[in-house]
Write an enzyme that holds these catalytic residues in place. Sequence first.
Site, PDB file in Angstrom:
ATOM      1  N   GLU A  34       3.478 -15.725  16.841  1.00 18.42           N
ATOM      2  CA  GLU A  34       3.903 -14.340  16.579  1.00 18.42           C
ATOM      3  C   GLU A  34       5.410 -14.291  16.767  1.00 18.42           C
ATOM      4  O   GLU A  34       5.927 -14.689  17.813  1.00 18.42           O
ATOM      5  CB  GLU A  34       3.181 -13.368  17.510  1.00 18.42           C
ATOM      6  CG  GLU A  34       3.737 -11.948  17.522  1.00 18.42           C
ATOM      7  CD  GLU A  34       3.842 -11.308  16.147  1.00 18.42           C
ATOM      8  OE1 GLU A  34       2.830 -11.258  15.421  1.00 18.42           O
ATOM      9  OE2 GLU A  34       4.955 -10.870  15.772  1.00 18.42           O
ATOM     10  N   THR A  41       1.503  -4.646  13.563  1.00 12.72           N
ATOM     11  CA  THR A  41       1.855  -3.312  13.072  1.00 12.72           C
ATOM     12  C   THR A  41       1.016  -2.237  13.752  1.00 12.72           C
ATOM     13  O   THR A  41       1.535  -1.225  14.228  1.00 12.72           O
ATOM     14  CB  THR A  41       1.636  -3.239  11.550  1.00 12.72           C
ATOM     15  OG1 THR A  41       2.410  -4.264  10.949  1.00 12.72           O
ATOM     16  CG2 THR A  41       2.047  -1.893  10.991  1.00 12.72           C
ATOM     17  N   ALA A 114       6.900 -18.689  12.390  1.00 13.58           N
ATOM     18  CA  ALA A 114       6.270 -19.901  11.857  1.00 13.58           C
ATOM     19  C   ALA A 114       6.509 -20.003  10.361  1.00 13.58           C
ATOM     20  O   ALA A 114       6.465 -18.997   9.648  1.00 13.58           O
ATOM     21  CB  ALA A 114       4.769 -19.868  12.143  1.00 13.58           C
ATOM     22  N   TYR A 176      -0.294   8.405   2.670  1.00 13.45           N
ATOM     23  CA  TYR A 176      -0.803   8.912   3.943  1.00 13.45           C
ATOM     24  C   TYR A 176       0.227   8.829   5.057  1.00 13.45           C
ATOM     25  O   TYR A 176       0.308   9.705   5.917  1.00 13.45           O
ATOM     26  CB  TYR A 176      -2.133   8.237   4.313  1.00 13.45           C
ATOM     27  CG  TYR A 176      -2.051   6.892   4.991  1.00 13.45           C
ATOM     28  CD1 TYR A 176      -2.035   6.793   6.384  1.00 13.45           C
ATOM     29  CD2 TYR A 176      -1.996   5.705   4.255  1.00 13.45           C
ATOM     30  CE1 TYR A 176      -1.973   5.565   7.019  1.00 13.45           C
ATOM     31  CE2 TYR A 176      -1.937   4.474   4.885  1.00 13.45           C
ATOM     32  CZ  TYR A 176      -1.923   4.410   6.273  1.00 13.45           C
ATOM     33  OH  TYR A 176      -1.864   3.199   6.894  1.00 13.45           O
ATOM     34  N   ARG A 197       7.422  12.383  -5.796  1.00 15.85           N
ATOM     35  CA  ARG A 197       7.742  12.408  -7.234  1.00 15.85           C
ATOM     36  C   ARG A 197       6.521  12.710  -8.101  1.00 15.85           C
ATOM     37  O   ARG A 197       6.653  13.190  -9.219  1.00 15.85           O
ATOM     38  CB  ARG A 197       8.398  11.106  -7.662  1.00 15.85           C
ATOM     39  CG  ARG A 197       7.491   9.926  -7.513  1.00 15.85           C
ATOM     40  CD  ARG A 197       8.154   8.640  -7.906  1.00 15.85           C
ATOM     41  NE  ARG A 197       7.198   7.566  -7.674  1.00 15.85           N
ATOM     42  CZ  ARG A 197       7.438   6.293  -7.831  1.00 15.85           C
ATOM     43  NH1 ARG A 197       8.623   5.895  -8.222  1.00 15.85           N
ATOM     44  NH2 ARG A 197       6.518   5.393  -7.603  1.00 15.85           N
ATOM     45  N   THR A 347      -6.431  -1.483   9.496  1.00 21.84           N
ATOM     46  CA  THR A 347      -6.704  -2.393  10.602  1.00 21.84           C
ATOM     47  C   THR A 347      -8.148  -2.899  10.635  1.00 21.84           C
ATOM     48  O   THR A 347      -8.374  -4.116  10.723  1.00 21.84           O
ATOM     49  CB  THR A 347      -6.322  -1.707  11.933  1.00 21.84           C
ATOM     50  OG1 THR A 347      -4.917  -1.843  12.065  1.00 21.84           O
ATOM     51  CG2 THR A 347      -7.008  -2.322  13.140  1.00 21.84           C
ATOM     52  N   HIS A 471     -25.794  23.093  15.508  1.00 22.72           N
ATOM     53  CA  HIS A 471     -25.212  24.422  15.378  1.00 22.72           C
ATOM     54  C   HIS A 471     -24.658  24.905  16.704  1.00 22.72           C
ATOM     55  O   HIS A 471     -25.286  24.675  17.737  1.00 22.72           O
ATOM     56  CB  HIS A 471     -26.314  25.382  14.889  1.00 22.72           C
ATOM     57  CG  HIS A 471     -25.819  26.765  14.654  1.00 22.72           C
ATOM     58  ND1 HIS A 471     -25.032  27.097  13.564  1.00 22.72           N
ATOM     59  CD2 HIS A 471     -25.983  27.899  15.386  1.00 22.72           C
ATOM     60  CE1 HIS A 471     -24.742  28.391  13.633  1.00 22.72           C
ATOM     61  NE2 HIS A 471     -25.301  28.906  14.722  1.00 22.72           N
TER      62      HIS A 471
HETATM   63  P1  FAD Z   1       0.018  -6.884  11.046  1.00 19.86           P
HETATM   64  O1  FAD Z   1      -0.699  -6.034  12.022  1.00 19.86           O
HETATM   65  O2  FAD Z   1       1.188  -6.303  10.350  1.00 19.86           O
HETATM   66  O3  FAD Z   1       0.457  -8.195  11.834  1.00 19.86           O
HETATM   67  C1  FAD Z   1       1.247  -9.181  11.245  1.00 19.86           C
HETATM   68  C2  FAD Z   1       2.032  -9.867  12.338  1.00 19.86           C
HETATM   69  O4  FAD Z   1       2.584 -11.063  11.831  1.00 19.86           O
HETATM   70  C3  FAD Z   1       3.205  -9.036  12.846  1.00 19.86           C
HETATM   71  O5  FAD Z   1       3.110  -8.897  14.245  1.00 19.86           O
HETATM   72  C4  FAD Z   1       4.437  -9.847  12.448  1.00 19.86           C
HETATM   73  O6  FAD Z   1       5.490  -9.734  13.378  1.00 19.86           O
HETATM   74  C5  FAD Z   1       3.874 -11.249  12.392  1.00 19.86           C
HETATM   75  N1  FAD Z   1       4.601 -12.181  11.528  1.00 19.86           N
HETATM   76  C6  FAD Z   1       5.020 -11.972  10.256  1.00 19.86           C
HETATM   77  N2  FAD Z   1       5.566 -13.094   9.765  1.00 19.86           N
HETATM   78  C7  FAD Z   1       5.490 -14.024  10.740  1.00 19.86           C
HETATM   79  C8  FAD Z   1       5.889 -15.403  10.831  1.00 19.86           C
HETATM   80  N3  FAD Z   1       6.434 -16.039   9.787  1.00 19.86           N
HETATM   81  N4  FAD Z   1       5.666 -16.062  11.996  1.00 19.86           N
HETATM   82  C9  FAD Z   1       5.100 -15.437  13.061  1.00 19.86           C
HETATM   83  N5  FAD Z   1       4.699 -14.147  13.017  1.00 19.86           N
HETATM   84  C10 FAD Z   1       4.890 -13.455  11.866  1.00 19.86           C
HETATM   85  N6  FAD Z   1      -4.455   1.370   9.659  1.00 19.86           N
HETATM   86  C11 FAD Z   1      -5.583   2.008  10.069  1.00 19.86           C
HETATM   87  O7  FAD Z   1      -6.679   1.454   9.952  1.00 19.86           O
HETATM   88  N7  FAD Z   1      -5.524   3.265  10.617  1.00 19.86           N
HETATM   89  C12 FAD Z   1      -4.349   3.918  10.792  1.00 19.86           C
HETATM   90  O8  FAD Z   1      -4.322   5.049  11.292  1.00 19.86           O
HETATM   91  C13 FAD Z   1      -3.151   3.266  10.389  1.00 19.86           C
HETATM   92  N8  FAD Z   1      -1.952   3.858  10.556  1.00 19.86           N
HETATM   93  C14 FAD Z   1      -0.814   3.198  10.204  1.00 19.86           C
HETATM   94  C15 FAD Z   1       0.407   3.841  10.398  1.00 19.86           C
HETATM   95  C16 FAD Z   1       1.583   3.220  10.049  1.00 19.86           C
HETATM   96  C17 FAD Z   1       2.899   3.918  10.284  1.00 19.86           C
HETATM   97  C18 FAD Z   1       1.541   1.911   9.476  1.00 19.86           C
HETATM   98  C19 FAD Z   1       2.807   1.211   9.080  1.00 19.86           C
HETATM   99  C20 FAD Z   1       0.331   1.273   9.266  1.00 19.86           C
HETATM  100  C21 FAD Z   1      -0.859   1.910   9.627  1.00 19.86           C
HETATM  101  N9  FAD Z   1      -2.100   1.318   9.432  1.00 19.86           N
HETATM  102  C22 FAD Z   1      -3.249   1.974   9.810  1.00 19.86           C
HETATM  103  C23 FAD Z   1      -2.222   0.004   8.765  1.00 19.86           C
HETATM  104  C24 FAD Z   1      -2.445  -1.127   9.786  1.00 19.86           C
HETATM  105  O9  FAD Z   1      -1.446  -1.088  10.768  1.00 19.86           O
HETATM  106  C25 FAD Z   1      -2.439  -2.459   9.058  1.00 19.86           C
HETATM  107  O10 FAD Z   1      -3.373  -2.437   8.012  1.00 19.86           O
HETATM  108  C26 FAD Z   1      -2.784  -3.626  10.001  1.00 19.86           C
HETATM  109  O11 FAD Z   1      -1.902  -3.680  11.087  1.00 19.86           O
HETATM  110  C27 FAD Z   1      -2.768  -4.936   9.217  1.00 19.86           C
HETATM  111  O12 FAD Z   1      -3.015  -6.003  10.108  1.00 19.86           O
HETATM  112  P2  FAD Z   1      -2.515  -7.477   9.746  1.00 19.86           P
HETATM  113  O13 FAD Z   1      -3.120  -8.367  10.776  1.00 19.86           O
HETATM  114  O14 FAD Z   1      -2.764  -7.767   8.325  1.00 19.86           O
HETATM  115  O15 FAD Z   1      -0.931  -7.426   9.909  1.00 19.86           O
END
Ligand code: FAD
Length: 488
Positions: A34, A41, A114, A176, A197, A347, A471
């Site tokens: 990480e 995120t 990485a 959203y 838009r 997520t 209800h």
């Molecule tokens: P991420 O959680 O983005 O994790 C990816 C990780 O990889 C990060 O920590 C990053 O630093 C790391 N990384 C990237 N490149 C490298 C590298 N080369 N080497 C090492 N580490 C690296 N989803 C919901 O279900 N409900 C919600 O209410 C919701 N609200 C949201 C609100 C906001 C403002 C945002 C931006 C997103 C929201 N989401 C929500 C979406 C949700 O956060 C994402 O769908 C989810 O986090 C995706 O998980 P992931 O594991 O694919 O990636």
Amino acid sequence: MAFDYDLFVIGGGSGGVRAARVAAATGAKVALAEEYRMGGTCVIRGCVPKKLMVYASGYPDIFDDAREYGWDVSHNGFDWGHFRTRLHSELDRLEEVYRDLLNGSEVEIFDGRATLDDPHTVRINDKTVTAKHILVATGGHPVRPDMPNADLGIVSNDIFLMEKMPKSVLIIGGGYIACEFACILHGLGVEVTQYYRGAQILRGFDDEARGLLADAMTQRGINLHVGTNIVEMAPAGEDHGGPTPTDSDAAMGASAKHAQDIASNPKSDTDKKAKGPIWVKSTNGNEQVFDHVLFATGRAPNTDGIGLTEAGVEIGRRGEIVVDDYSQTSVPSIYAIGDVTNRVQLTPVAIREGMAFVETVFKGNPTKPDHDLIPSAVFTQPELGTIGLTEEEARDQEPIEVYCTSFRPMQQAFAGKSGRVLMKLIVSKESRKVLGCHIVADHAGEMIQLAGIAVKMGATKEDFDRTVAVHPTMAEELVTMKEPMRTA
Ligand code: FAD
């Protein structure tokens, strides 16, 4: 060939952490890298801090309603500094929980960025390691529009780090994230203007639901302009006649540990230029100055500079990693899950994809993640909960009946509020199955999780009708709508 690890996961977000832990539980030797903060995120700059801000922003309504219910309530306004400190200590705590979970699962953690050297070799800082399988779970990042001075604006990552609450914010976007932040900031006392838009916010959601929500947001005092975009932006006071920058210049300075985190994070979106106030000209001819411009104009997958193309991994038109139904990329040893694949950016979906990957690769049980009938919520005020087909999608597919009702909920009617809720079911005329359910109401996120089970099980309208109402609740309308409002 002997590898250092059975699995190397790149990215410690929702999908990567879950996949690493579940794979390690099968006895596999697993490592995870990480580059920023564990949790990704969702935990650090998405779902979690956003939802805590949603809660914070709901209190003005609670105070107002309390008075109508007989409580003698007074308050001295919102203290962002207090809240932000509490918010970040909670995020620190959660980050540690994620680390502990990985350590407890015996996943080796690499703190660093990485990159791929080849289909089995990962480089982290100066170290290279080999793995039989590599899982790319690098997520995505917010993108600004391609226009001069766009770096004056902020993105969703920056909201959680603001030094102080701005007085006014212009939000660009209608998805959203844009709508949620419009409601959050409005609730916290910020003057919010939102430009989108397109013809209506929340494209892709049920038309009636998005219409009601847009009305509700406008009624609450959000200055929503659809069919409108930004055409020019510049620091206020340069040569546009706007006020000279004031002390709100400090508004983007991040605090303490988090300022350092952001400064040392190569992927930080916080730009030193991103200081208010900003002069903006829009397509409707309006010229105005805002403390901040927040771009909520979309996200892009994190696929640049990781060595993916060089390793032979196919990248799609939107920069996403192309995967098959089992999350395998064009290189057999490399899999990808979560936002980086640009399937469904939520997520719980990233987590499901991670678990399906482990079933497939480490448990000998080929499993496709199920992307059908995913319930989701937009945490606006009121919330929008949804599962299945919209009325528009369903009527293009087959003959349908639409059951819906819109009314003033008891709690708010008593408090003298005019807000309405919507309960809506889309029903197949032929199979009688509920094809879609859309709810606009406070706590719609909680309601749709439960209604979603019935819809996912293939419940018919008659199954809903057989269920006795609870209800008095808002959700009882889902089981008491007798006649279709219309057929199509
Ligand atoms: P991420 O959680 O983005 O994790 C990816 C990780 O990889 C990060 O920590 C990053 O630093 C790391 N990384 C990237 N490149 C490298 C590298 N080369 N080497 C090492 N580490 C690296 N989803 C919901 O279900 N409900 C919600 O209410 C919701 N609200 C949201 C609100 C906001 C403002 C945002 C931006 C997103 C929201 N989401 C929500 C979406 C949700 O956060 C994402 O769908 C989810 O986090 C995706 O998980 P992931 O594991 O694919 O990636």
